[in-house]
Design a protein around this motif. Structure first.
Motif, PDB file in Angstrom:
ATOM      1  N   ALA A  18      49.868   1.165  69.194  1.00  0.00           N
ATOM      2  CA  ALA A  18      49.705   1.752  67.863  1.00  0.00           C
ATOM      3  C   ALA A  18      50.942   2.572  67.534  1.00  0.00           C
ATOM      4  CB  ALA A  18      48.456   2.632  67.810  1.00  0.00           C
ATOM      5  N   THR A  20      52.976   5.541  66.866  1.00  0.00           N
ATOM      6  CA  THR A  20      52.699   6.896  67.344  1.00  0.00           C
ATOM      7  C   THR A  20      53.877   7.809  67.052  1.00  0.00           C
ATOM      8  OG1 THR A  20      51.308   5.984  69.099  1.00  0.00           O
ATOM      9  CG2 THR A  20      52.064   8.245  69.389  1.00  0.00           C
ATOM     10  N   HIS A  62      48.402   6.222  64.934  1.00  0.00           N
ATOM     11  CA  HIS A  62      47.918   5.505  63.753  1.00  0.00           C
ATOM     12  C   HIS A  62      47.121   4.280  64.196  1.00  0.00           C
ATOM     13  CE1 HIS A  62      50.382   7.998  61.098  1.00  0.00           C
ATOM     14  NE2 HIS A  62      51.291   7.936  62.061  1.00  0.00           N
ATOM     15  N   ILE A  63      45.818   4.357  64.053  1.00  0.00           N
ATOM     16  CA  ILE A  63      44.925   3.281  64.475  1.00  0.00           C
ATOM     17  C   ILE A  63      44.952   2.129  63.477  1.00  0.00           C
ATOM     18  CG2 ILE A  63      42.536   2.677  65.051  1.00  0.00           C
ATOM     19  CD1 ILE A  63      43.842   4.635  67.009  1.00  0.00           C
ATOM     20  N   GLN A  64      44.906   2.474  62.214  1.00  0.00           N
ATOM     21  CA  GLN A  64      44.873   1.470  61.157  1.00  0.00           C
ATOM     22  C   GLN A  64      45.762   1.971  60.022  1.00  0.00           C
ATOM     23  OE1 GLN A  64      40.958   0.879  59.496  1.00  0.00           O
ATOM     24  NE2 GLN A  64      41.385  -1.278  59.124  1.00  0.00           N
ATOM     25  N   SER A  69      43.744   7.767  61.809  1.00  0.00           N
ATOM     26  CA  SER A  69      44.661   8.288  62.821  1.00  0.00           C
ATOM     27  C   SER A  69      43.948   9.261  63.746  1.00  0.00           C
ATOM     28  CB  SER A  69      45.828   9.024  62.164  1.00  0.00           C
ATOM     29  OG  SER A  69      46.572   8.173  61.351  1.00  0.00           O
TER      30      SER A  69
END
Length: 126
Positions: A18, A20, A62-64, A69
């Motif tokens: 992800a 980051t 940041h996941i998506q 986040s």
């Protein structure tokens, strides 16, 4: 008192890719997330980070995109060459919920997740 090696065994590390960012003061570093657990994160940096053991920073994973986040204060516990290990200090409820879901999806077994959460909350109250 537990040591970082003991803690590492209590929490399953999830390999996760992800975007980051690590922020310390006015410096924002784009780093590569190697893995994450309820206890901490391991990152890799293309350039040396001006951090010493015990230094505090703020991590954003940041996941998506920018809509989801995990945001958390962290402190540097170890570094080796271009890899840096950080202890997660205090997750807010939204970030804890996202991390819980991420761990849950990767563990695949509810009893393992419950064990990890048990360790997390036992460690925090010790």
């Amino acid at each position: 008192m537990t040591t970082p090696n003991t803690e590492r065994r209590r929490f399953t590390r999830i390999d996760f890719d992800a975007r980051t960012e690590l922020q310390q003061g006015d410096h924002i570093y784009e780093v590569t997330l190697i893995d994450i657990s309820f206890n901490g994160i391991l990152i890799k940096s293309a350039r040396p980070l001006n951090l010493s053991l015990g230094d505090e920073a703020f991590a954003t994973i940041h996941i998506q995109g920018d809509s989801l986040s995990i945001r958390t204060p962290v402190s540097l516990t170890h570094k080796h060459e271009d890899e840096y290990g950080f202890l997660i200090e205090n997750l807010d409820l939204d970030s804890l919920t996202l991390l819980r879901r991420l761990v849950e999806l990767n563990l695949g077994e509810p009893s393992l997740l419950e064990r990890e959460l048990d360790h997390l909350f036992t460690t925090e109250t010790d």
